[in-house]
Design a protein around this motif. Structure first.
Motif: not given
Length: 157
Positions: A69-77, A14-22
């Motif tokens: 790009l979700l894969s890389t965003f998840a890896f970064e975040t 239920g919480q935000e678990s990550g915010l990737s870099p731009w």
């Protein structure tokens, strides 16, 4: 990268678990994706034609490029799960392409942990509600419910 336990992961539902870099989406990225998928539609690959024949004012990224790009965003975040051996894609319950990503735009992913199911086999199904935001845009590029599986070997009793 932060490492968390399964109990900590479950407590984050239920919480935000990550915010990737731009990340900037360049014409080179779009062209390479077009080559990999054999999708060379002019709205993606012909800047001059896309500028005059589309409402976008130029080329736009493939929706599937943005999704990939979700894969890389998840890896970064995303935090790493303690004891996890590997993770794999399990699919999507929903994907909506909301707004086009114009070439040169910057995007990022916001992850909200929607659900965690721990299976006796050691597989952990994680559902994230993901929004890929476009810098300066009120509308996101896409929204999705993304399912992944992570293997955490069961502890011996």
């Amino acid at each position: 990268m932060k490492t968390i336990t399964l109990d900590e992961l479950k407590a984050m539902v239920g919480q935000e678990s990550g915010l990737s870099p731009w990340r900037e989406v360049t014409q080179t990225m779009i062209d390479q994706f077009a080559d990999a998928t054999d999708d060379h539609q002019f709205i993606h690959c012909d800047p001059a034609r896309a500028a005059t024949e589309t409402p976008f004012g130029g080329t736009i990224a493939h929706g599937f490029l943005t999704l990939s790009l979700l894969s890389t965003f998840a890896f970064e975040t995303a935090p790493e799960i303690e004891g996890a051996d590997m993770g794999i894609n399990h699919g999507f319950d929903a994907v909506r392409f909301v707004a086009p990503v114009k070439t040169g735009s910057r995007i990022r992913a916001r992850f909200v942990l929607a659900d965690v199911k721990i299976r006796p086999s050691g597989w952990v199904q994680i559902a994230n509600d993901v929004t890929i935001e476009i810098e300066g845009s009120a509308k996101p590029a896409l929204t999705a419910r993304w399912l992944t599986l992570t293997f955490v070997p069961p502890k011996a009793d």
